[in-house]
Scaffold this motif. Structure first.
Motif, short mmCIF file in Angstrom:
data_model
loop_
_atom_site.label_atom_id
_atom_site.label_comp_id
_atom_site.label_asym_id
_atom_site.label_seq_id
_atom_site.Cartn_x
_atom_site.Cartn_y
_atom_site.Cartn_z
N ALA A 36 27.87 -76.99 -28.89
CA ALA A 36 27.21 -76.08 -27.94
C ALA A 36 25.69 -76.21 -28.02
O ALA A 36 24.97 -75.46 -27.36
N GLY A 37 25.23 -77.13 -28.86
CA GLY A 37 23.78 -77.34 -28.98
C GLY A 37 23.11 -76.28 -29.85
O GLY A 37 21.90 -76.14 -29.86
N LEU A 38 23.94 -75.50 -30.59
CA LEU A 38 23.38 -74.49 -31.49
C LEU A 38 23.30 -75.11 -32.88
O LEU A 38 24.18 -74.93 -33.72
N ASN A 39 22.26 -75.86 -33.10
CA ASN A 39 22.19 -76.67 -34.33
C ASN A 39 21.53 -75.99 -35.51
O ASN A 39 21.56 -76.52 -36.61
N ASP A 40 20.97 -74.81 -35.26
CA ASP A 40 20.22 -74.15 -36.33
C ASP A 40 21.14 -73.19 -37.10
O ASP A 40 21.14 -71.99 -36.86
N ARG A 413 35.88 -69.92 -30.23
CA ARG A 413 35.41 -69.98 -28.85
C ARG A 413 34.64 -68.69 -28.50
O ARG A 413 33.57 -68.70 -27.90
N TYR A 414 35.23 -67.56 -28.92
CA TYR A 414 34.65 -66.25 -28.63
C TYR A 414 33.30 -66.08 -29.34
O TYR A 414 32.32 -65.65 -28.75
N VAL A 415 33.28 -66.46 -30.62
CA VAL A 415 32.04 -66.29 -31.41
C VAL A 415 30.93 -67.18 -30.85
O VAL A 415 29.78 -66.75 -30.73
N VAL A 416 31.28 -68.41 -30.48
CA VAL A 416 30.26 -69.31 -29.93
C VAL A 416 29.69 -68.71 -28.63
O VAL A 416 28.48 -68.74 -28.40
N ALA A 417 30.55 -68.09 -27.82
CA ALA A 417 30.06 -67.45 -26.59
C ALA A 417 29.08 -66.32 -26.94
O ALA A 417 28.04 -66.16 -26.28
N LEU A 419 27.25 -66.12 -29.66
CA LEU A 419 26.03 -66.70 -30.22
C LEU A 419 25.15 -67.31 -29.12
O LEU A 419 23.93 -67.27 -29.19
N ARG A 420 25.80 -67.86 -28.10
CA ARG A 420 25.05 -68.36 -26.94
C ARG A 420 24.30 -67.20 -26.28
O ARG A 420 23.15 -67.31 -25.91
N ARG A 421 25.01 -66.08 -26.11
CA ARG A 421 24.43 -64.89 -25.47
C ARG A 421 23.21 -64.43 -26.25
O ARG A 421 22.23 -63.96 -25.68
N LEU A 422 23.28 -64.60 -27.58
CA LEU A 422 22.20 -64.12 -28.43
C LEU A 422 20.95 -64.99 -28.36
O LEU A 422 19.94 -64.67 -28.96
N ARG A 423 21.06 -66.09 -27.61
CA ARG A 423 19.83 -66.88 -27.40
C ARG A 423 18.87 -66.11 -26.49
O ARG A 423 17.66 -66.30 -26.55
N GLY A 424 19.48 -65.23 -25.66
CA GLY A 424 18.63 -64.47 -24.74
C GLY A 424 18.66 -62.99 -25.04
O GLY A 424 18.37 -62.17 -24.17
N ALA A 425 19.07 -62.60 -26.23
CA ALA A 425 19.12 -61.17 -26.57
C ALA A 425 18.76 -61.00 -28.04
O ALA A 425 18.86 -61.93 -28.83
N ARG A 426 18.37 -59.76 -28.39
CA ARG A 426 18.02 -59.50 -29.78
C ARG A 426 19.29 -59.23 -30.60
O ARG A 426 19.47 -59.73 -31.68
N SER A 427 20.17 -58.41 -30.00
CA SER A 427 21.39 -58.10 -30.74
C SER A 427 22.53 -57.73 -29.80
O SER A 427 22.28 -57.26 -28.69
N ILE A 428 23.74 -57.94 -30.27
CA ILE A 428 24.90 -57.42 -29.56
C ILE A 428 25.78 -56.68 -30.57
O ILE A 428 25.85 -57.08 -31.74
#
Ligand SMILES: Cc1cc2nc3c(=O)[nH]c(=O)nc-3n(C[C@H](O)[C@H](O)[C@H](O)COP(=O)(O)OP(=O)(O)OC[C@H]3O[C@@H](n4cnc5c(N)ncnc54)[C@H](O)[C@@H]3O)c2cc1C
Length: 492
Positions: A36-40, A413-417, A419-428
């Motif tokens: 998903a390109g979340l390499n960090d 799959r759910y967690v990656v979704a 974490l993607r969302r958290l690229r544009g948010a502080r917290s969920i």
């Protein structure tokens, strides 16, 4: 920066995601994060290598009881498995190969046992501390610490006085040679039925202490002939078809486990035939018949467990253990048996989720306190009051009828979704009412399952609450976790 570097510099390692555990869950998540390109991210593993339960459970005979084509990642099929049900070494090798193929090594930190994780409300980050003192600071925390990674050794009177080796099957002592020894096996669960037949020919005398008998059915295992492996390797779709057929075959039994337990009675004649074929002594045979409804404890598969009891050097003891002495075990009927080595096949503390880690959420809330009535989460993944916190193989995501890897992939799959969302948010954070609604319904459904009554099992807490099992079909879980419903979350 390694954990040692952190200690030296005193600075926390900053990363986007901390994953705890490098078994099927942590490795699968690592692969999908990269995709998903979340390499960090870092994966913290307390041991010195990947593999989870397949690194730990090295006892003779260790193998999976779900066919390997199904007990593997859907995106990384294994065409070259020598047999239908892979053994421990093959599964561990598979996980090591996945780690290398997908380049996870730079993300892994070994010898990093997480002692505590704290949500910092000022920075909106998790502060994760290892036992060695390394500190990681991350936006999100994912635990992939498994349900079956904490071996249980019962507190039997006198155990500490025993002078010979005594160990759990998940901590197998390969330095202890069993040949010529009087060996006691305590417990007759899923691991014991695999290692008892493997060690019976070695030991001078093998005494198996059984508290409750297991329903053991024939294992439809086979060695794949060369032509079949060639077919799986070269014919597009052959392996996928094999996986699909195995999936459907297993899934078809879910109905009996979760909705109509009486249907499992159809398996009893096969159990009786298997027992009769394996054990000739009628008294021993009678004592190997369980007295609870079939399916309440895990139904086990073996082609050589019962046969072991026909050996002259194997004895079945069904009286409880009164005391352990320096070189013997005394049972309730007053019989003392000399013993050189004790092996515990007594399972795992499955309901002690995340123990002994301390996880602290909003307002300093301790997760153990939040779970004082038993662990619970939304979809087994997120917990109210614990933002940006996710679990794999969390509460109520275990199965008795199908592959855990299938369930893990749905969660990943759910967690990656998220974490993607958290690229544009502080917290969920999952809304408490959503989590409560989900768990009320889940516990209602569990009342109708085969695990609900008739036996005690590792699925239940001391209070009798089932916090481990999913009460439905796996495709139902996959559908529910296909994508997060953002209305269920407070997104900040
Ligand atoms: C003997 C055995 C046989 C099984 N057979 C099957 C089967 O046939 N089919 C099936 O579907 N399932 C089977 N299972 C269930 C199995 O647990 C899952 O299938 C799967 O392997 C779980 O993977 P996981 O990554 O979630 O957890 P695990 O494999 O348990 O991995 C968890 C990892 O987290 C690490 N860890 C834990 N705490 C910490 C900490 N505080 N800090 C850092 N690291 C930590 C552990 O060292 C471990 O490496 C079996 C389990 C056992 C024990």
């Amino acid at each position: 920066m390694s954990p040692q570097d952190t200690i030296a510099s005193g600075e926390p390692v900053r990363t986007r995601v901390v994953v705890i555990g490098a078994g099927f869950g942590g490795i699968g998540l690592g692969i999908k994060l990269k995709a998903a390109g979340l390499n960090d991210f870092v994966i913290l593993e307390k041991s010195d290598s990947v593999g989870g339960v397949w690194r730990e459970n090295r006892y003779p005979g260790a193998a999976c009881d779900v066919p390997s084509h199904l007990y593997s990642f859907s995106f990384e099929p294994c065409a070259d498995r020598p047999r239908k049900y892979a053994d421990q070494a093959d599964i561990l090798d598979y996980l090591i190969r996945c780690t290398r193929k997908y380049g996870l090594e730079p993300h892994l930190r070994f010898g990093a046992e997480v002692a505590e994780a704290r949500w910092d409300e000022t920075s909106n980050h998790w502060i994760v501390r290892t036992r060695a003192g390394a500190v990681f600071e991350a936006q999100s925390l994912v635990t992939a610490t498994g349900q079956l990674s904490k071996p249980v050794i019962p507190s039997l009177p006198g155990l500490k006085d025993f002078t010979g080796p005594a160990f759990h099957s998940a901590q197998w002592r390969s330095d202890i040679h069993l040949s010529g020894k009087r060996v006691a096996v305590i417990g007759t669960g899923a691991s014991a039925i695999q290692f008892v037949p493997a060690i019976a020919p070695l030991a001078e005398q093998l005494t198996v202490y059984q508290r409750s008998a297991a329903y053991v059915l024939p294992k439809p295992d086979k060695v794949y002939p060369a032509w079949q492996k060639t077919l799986f390797r070269n014919i597009p779709g052959a392996l996928r078809l094999s996986r699909m057929l195995q999936y459907l075959k297993h899934e078809a039994t879910a109905f009996a486990f979760v909705a109509f337990p009486s249907a499992l009675k159809v398996k009893r004649p096969a159990f009786r035939r298997h027992l009769h074929a394996g054990v000739t002594n009628t008294d021993v045979r009678a004592r190997l018949v369980p007295h609870y409804r079939i399916g309440c404890k895990r139904i086990l598969l073996s082609n050589d467990y019962f046969q072991a009891f026909d050996r002259p050097n194997v004895e079945l003891v069904t009286e409880s253990i009164r005391e352990i002495r320096a070189d013997a075990i005394l049972s309730a009927d007053g019989t003392t048996r000399k013993i050189d080595c004790i092996i515990f096949g007594t399972g795992f503390a499955a309901t002690d989720f995340l123990v002994p880690m301390t996880v602290t959420g909003i307002g300093g809330q301790d997760l153990r306190q939040a779970w004082k009535d038993g662990a619970q989460a939304h979809l087994g993944i997120t917990v109210a009051g614990f933002p940006n916190f996710f679990m794999l193989y969390g509460p109520n995501t275990n199965l008795s009828h199908n592959s855990i890897v299938f369930m893990l992939e749905s969660q990943i799959r759910y967690v990656v979704a998220c974490l993607r969302r958290l690229r544009g948010a502080r917290s969920i954070e999952i809304k408490p009412q959503v989590q409560d609604r989900f768990n009320t319904r889940l516990q209602q459904r569990l009342k109708h399952t085969v695990w609900a009554k008739g036996c005690t099992s590792w699925h239940l807490t001391a209070d009798g609450k089932n916090t481990t099992n999913w009460p439905g079909y796996t495709f139902e879980f996959a559908l529910k976790t296909r994508a997060p419903k953002w209305d269920d979350y407070a997104v900040r």
